[in-house]
Each structure stands twice: as C-alpha cells, then as structure tokens.
Scaffold this active site. Sequence first.
Site, PDB file in Angstrom:
ATOM      1  N   PRO A 227     -62.735  44.339 -38.126  1.00 60.41           N
ATOM      2  CA  PRO A 227     -61.286  44.477 -37.965  1.00 60.41           C
ATOM      3  C   PRO A 227     -60.765  44.995 -36.632  1.00 60.41           C
ATOM      4  CG  PRO A 227     -62.134  46.288 -39.278  1.00 60.41           C
ATOM      5  CD  PRO A 227     -63.312  45.440 -38.909  1.00 60.41           C
ATOM      6  N   HIS A 228     -61.605  45.566 -35.766  1.00 62.64           N
ATOM      7  CA  HIS A 228     -61.054  46.194 -34.552  1.00 62.64           C
ATOM      8  C   HIS A 228     -61.997  46.039 -33.361  1.00 62.64           C
ATOM      9  CE1 HIS A 228     -58.420  48.291 -37.404  1.00 62.64           C
ATOM     10  NE2 HIS A 228     -59.502  48.729 -38.010  1.00 62.64           N
ATOM     11  N   TYR A 229     -61.611  45.277 -32.353  1.00 64.74           N
ATOM     12  CA  TYR A 229     -62.291  45.272 -31.051  1.00 64.74           C
ATOM     13  C   TYR A 229     -63.797  44.985 -31.143  1.00 64.74           C
ATOM     14  CZ  TYR A 229     -57.957  47.821 -30.201  1.00 64.74           C
ATOM     15  OH  TYR A 229     -56.650  48.206 -30.162  1.00 64.74           O
ATOM     16  N   ASN A 230     -64.157  44.023 -31.971  1.00 65.13           N
ATOM     17  CA  ASN A 230     -65.574  43.703 -32.163  1.00 65.13           C
ATOM     18  C   ASN A 230     -65.952  42.417 -31.436  1.00 65.13           C
ATOM     19  OD1 ASN A 230     -64.556  44.707 -35.262  1.00 65.13           O
ATOM     20  ND2 ASN A 230     -66.220  45.840 -34.293  1.00 65.13           N
TER      21      ASN A 230
ATOM     22  N   GLY B 172     -65.089  48.660 -32.465  1.00 62.75           N
ATOM     23  CA  GLY B 172     -65.844  48.637 -31.229  1.00 62.75           C
ATOM     24  C   GLY B 172     -67.312  48.279 -31.366  1.00 62.75           C
TER      25      GLY B 172
END
Length: 240
Positions: free
Chosen positions: A131-134, A150
């Site tokens: 869901p975030h900055y992957n 991340g």
Amino acid sequence: EMCIRDSMEGKQMELFQVSKYLDVEHTIAKYMFDPVENPWEVLPSISIFIEQLGPMLPSEEFEQRGSNVWISKSAVIAPTAYIGGPCIIDAGTEVRHCAFIRGSAIIGKNCVIGNSTEVKNSIIFDEVQIPHYNYVGDSILGFRSHLGAGAITSNVKNDKSNVEVNFALGKMDTKLRKFGAIVGDFSQIGCNSVLNPGTIIGRNCSIYPLSNVRGLVNENSIYKAPGKVVQKVKLKKDPK
C-alpha cells in the site's frame, strides 16, 4: 560423490516446491505453476500468459482498457494510476493514486496497490497489500501477504550475473538475471525492508522493519536480523 550430488539436488527440488510457499488456488495464474518445479520459473512467461488469458476472460466481468490490459469491472482504479500492458487486475482490487504498474503484472482479487507503488513482471496473489511506496519487480507475493511502507524487492545483482538462492545446503542458480523475491502466503514484510535478489520467504513469516534479507527464510519464522531468526509457536492456516 555422484550419490551425494543426486541427494543434494533432490533436497533442493523438495525445498523449493511451489506448494511449500504458495496456494495457487488464490491466483488467476494458477495454471502457470503446473509444469514448474520452482516458483521463480514462471517469471519469464508472465507476459505471454496474460496475452493468452486476457482475451478469454468473461466480458461481463472484465473490460479491456488499452493494449493487453484487462481490468475487472469491480476493481477501483485511481485516475492518477498508470497501468501498462500486459496486465490483468482481478475483482475487488484497489489501485491507489500514483501507482505505477509497468506491465507483465497479474494482480489478484481484493488487493491494494498503493500510493507510489511500482509493480513489474510479478504475480500478486489474492488479498495482498502493497500500500505505500513499494517496489515489486520480478517477484511473486503469496495469498494475504503484506509489504510494509517502503519495503522493496531488489531484483538485479550489482554485477548483473544470474541470481542465486542461498540456503543451508549451498546455493542454487535460478538461471535468471532478474529475480526479486518469493513471499509465501500470510507473510508480513516490515517497513523499509529490502528483500535482496533471490530471497525466498516461507509461509507465515514476520520480517522486522529495516531488515536486509537474503536467501531462504523458513516458514513460520520471525526474522529479526541476519543470524537472528526464531520460530513462531503455530502456523497460520487458511480459514475455510
């Protein structure tokens, strides 16, 4: 010497069997895994599989949006997301703002592909959350696995040589120059962790935040740091 080598090869084949890591009933790509011994062997065939399967998907459930891109009518796609073909996005999945799906991606049911997340040449099983900055490249994420903010899969070695999988008995050459990680069903990857090329995470593992992971992590493990891995009490099973 030949008997020892044959025994080693037999243990390698058993160690990396698809069924030890992934329940293929939880992906539209399950037939890709029928002929292979090791899960990473499907990676070079993702694009071809999508191009063959896409036109056969039921039109009442999927719509084609661009060249070789098929998206479920129940999926929610943010207007700022980029989706390149070939790609299949299954039912109920949410692709959030500024997601970048570069192509050769199979994304399962009820997944979350989040803000500024990039996916290429990967199979994302059902109910996965990234869901975030992957970054997920040349990888397979099993059923209900999760990448914290991340967390990334590193998919190419610095010297551009073939990716090898390190494990207790030695190393196994995958014969692939690009291969990120296999993340088993239910496993959780902590925030800002790096899965180095050729990382294999077993089912129901927990990887601590900021981890630098390489090689094989056995199922049901808590990975705290290199050399600091402990076993969980019970395996988590798929409720039926």
